[in-house]
Scaffold this active site. Structure first.
Site, PDB file in Angstrom:
ATOM      1  N   HIS A   1      17.750  22.886  16.352  1.00 19.90           N
ATOM      2  CA  HIS A   1      17.113  23.756  15.364  1.00 19.90           C
ATOM      3  C   HIS A   1      16.119  24.699  16.040  1.00 19.90           C
ATOM      4  O   HIS A   1      16.100  25.902  15.780  1.00 19.90           O
ATOM      5  CB  HIS A   1      16.378  22.922  14.304  1.00 19.90           C
ATOM      6  CG  HIS A   1      17.260  22.525  13.162  1.00 19.90           C
ATOM      7  ND1 HIS A   1      18.186  21.535  13.256  1.00 19.90           N
ATOM      8  CD2 HIS A   1      17.350  23.005  11.886  1.00 19.90           C
ATOM      9  CE1 HIS A   1      18.812  21.403  12.084  1.00 19.90           C
ATOM     10  NE2 HIS A   1      18.327  22.292  11.248  1.00 19.90           N
TER      11      HIS A   1
ATOM     12  N   LYS B   1      18.165  11.792   6.057  1.00 23.82           N
ATOM     13  CA  LYS B   1      17.492  10.730   5.315  1.00 23.82           C
ATOM     14  C   LYS B   1      16.007  11.055   5.249  1.00 23.82           C
ATOM     15  O   LYS B   1      15.454  11.688   6.149  1.00 23.82           O
ATOM     16  CB  LYS B   1      17.714   9.370   5.969  1.00 23.82           C
ATOM     17  CG  LYS B   1      17.123   9.282   7.370  1.00 23.82           C
ATOM     18  CD  LYS B   1      16.844   7.871   7.789  1.00 23.82           C
ATOM     19  CE  LYS B   1      16.408   7.782   9.227  1.00 23.82           C
ATOM     20  NZ  LYS B   1      14.992   7.529   9.426  1.00 23.82           N
TER      21      LYS B   1
END
Lengths: 280, 184
Positions: B38, B103
């Site tokens: 990212h 998550k």
């Protein structure tokens, strides 16, 4: 003076790393099965079933149960009548980690420098704590500690006047804040007392005890049970999606501390509570 | 009851039908990316380079798998904690990304961006990496090979189990679920 060879330590550590990551302990499986019976949420029950199925697949296919194969953490009880022959104990443990993580196709998750963040590619250095004990045996306790749960852990220097109530509120607060991030159902490891660094160690050490085993001191055992009940009333549930199984167990270790201090540390563990031990 | 859903999400009707708590079995394509990928994607974009894949309609899976054993398509591949990607996610949603699998909590900023950009955040069961890897049928390395486990990979998945955590209507399963079962 009993001699223990470097190579034997390497071999045993390597095997422990692989076994811990492939085979979830019977204690954790038993805790899952017990939790399913008590879980109020249907989604929560499904998740617990998925975790059992996952552990069974990992064990059968000989693959890691979680992609985060952890930081390899060791607590070593070194008998003072032992002599380690052929190299240093620290080197032997790290060599075992290197071998085990490589041969077991386990993920290397350690970076050399916390700011530069270059992976060491062999999951070393591991974290090794050595406790000198009486006798001529070497007992190695290993855990593969996941990063998600470790990240949600915390330590606080409470005031003596905060007392037991303050300690309980703090622990519940940390579990609440962690929510889904720490991969519940959790094993909550707590250290109370010691000093700043000792307290964190106590919390980590408590996670090496098998699930379902209570502290030998009755007062601490009761506190573990009480906190377990309180934590499971928070509603967080499996994976934080709501439910009554937030913790599979609560473990507490306590030590003496300074008159001015009340240190408390909470080391959270995900449901993949991987721990192995071997005695040489 | 599990709904079978296809990725990528080129069709808005699929996304608008999803609600928090829905259990889905995803099939199609997803891209892996976690912390380092990212960071690099967005730094490179700011330097004028294009993103390593067209994010329009796509789903990113936050995962850093274990190395594949001989004969395996991929190693164990469960979700990692999504909040570490929060800093980068609104940018990608604005570029057309439609879904994330991970998550744990998302920030308020990410949740708002999910609503504004009509996207979805899906939770996979953390730790169930051996089971999840069975639903990954093929893997293609797309970019950043030097990042190892953090490289960007294109996965073809079949019946990959997820639960809707944040839908395009502002719903949040983590809040709703805990409120429902809280006793203190």
């Amino acid at each position: 003076m009993r001699e223990i060879h470097y190579d034997d330590i390497v071999k045993n550590v390597s095997t422990m790393c692989i076994e811990a990551n492939y085979h979830l302990g019977e204690d954790v499986m038993a805790a899952f099965k017990k939790a399913i019976k008590e879980e109020k949420s249907e989604t929560g029950k499904d998740i617990l079933n998925q975790l059992i199925e996952n552990a069974t697949i990992a064990s059968t296919d000989l693959v890691p149960m979680c992609q985060d194969t952890g930081t390899a953490v060791f607590i070593v009880e070194l008998g003072q009548d032992c002599h380690i022959k052929g190299g240093s104990l620290y080197d032997a443990i790290n060599e075992g980690v290197r071998k085990g993580y490589g041969e077991g196709y386990l993920r290397n998750s350690i970076v050399r420098d916390p700011l530069q963040r270059k992976n060491t590619e062999d999951n070393t250095p591991s974290i090794v704590h050595i406790e000198l004990v009486q006798g001529d045996r070497l007992t190695i306790h290993m855990t593969a500690k996941g990063g998600g749960a470790e990240n949600m852990s915390d330590l606080k220097m409470l005031k003596p006047s905060d007392g037991l109530q303050g300690v309980k509120e703090y622990i519940l607060d940390i579990v609440s804040v962690a929510g889904p991030n720490a991969c519940p159902p959790l094993v909550v490891g707590v250290g109370i007392g010691g000093n700043f660094e000792r307290c964190a160690y106590l919390a980590k050490k408590s996670l090496f005890r098998p699930l379902g085993e209570r502290h030998p001191d009755q007062t601490i055992a009761s506190l573990e049970e009480e906190l377990m009940t309180e934590i499971n009333r928070l509603g967080i549930g499996p994976q934080g999606m709501g439910g009554s199984t937030t913790a599979l167990d609560v473990k507490i270790e306590v030590e003496a501390c300074h008159i001015a201090a009340l240190p408390v540390a909470v080391n959270l563990n995900c449901h993949a509570s991987r721990h192995k031990q071997t005695t040489l | 009851m599990q709904k079978r859903i296809k990725t990528p999400f080129y069709d808005d009707d699929i996304l608008s039908s999803l609600r928090v708590g829905d259990r889905l079995l995803l099939s199609g394509v997803v891209y892996t990316a976690r912390d380092a990928a990212h960071k690099r994607m967005i730094e490179e974009f700011k330097e004028g380079k294009s993103l390593p894949f067209d994010v329009e309609g796509q789903v990113i899976y936050y995962v850093g798998p274990t190395p594949a054993k001989p004969g395996q398509v991929i190693g164990s591949a469960g979700p990692t904690t999504s909040s570490r990607m929060d800093k980068y996610t609104p940018f990608l949603l604005e570029k057309g990304l439609k879904g994330m699998i991970g998550k744990g909590y998302r920030s308020e900023k990410v949740k708002k961006s999910i609503v504004d950009n009509k996207a979805v955040y899906l939770g996979a069961v953390g730790g169930s990496a051996a089971l999840i890897s069975r639903s990954i049928k093929s893997v293609e390395l797309i970019a950043y090979e030097d990042l190892g486990t953090e490289a960007i990979r294109k996965l073809t998945i079949e019946d990959f189990p997820v639960i809707v955590i944040n839908d395009m209507y502002g719903g949040d399963l983590y809040q709703a679920g805990v409120e429902k079962y809280r006793e203190r």
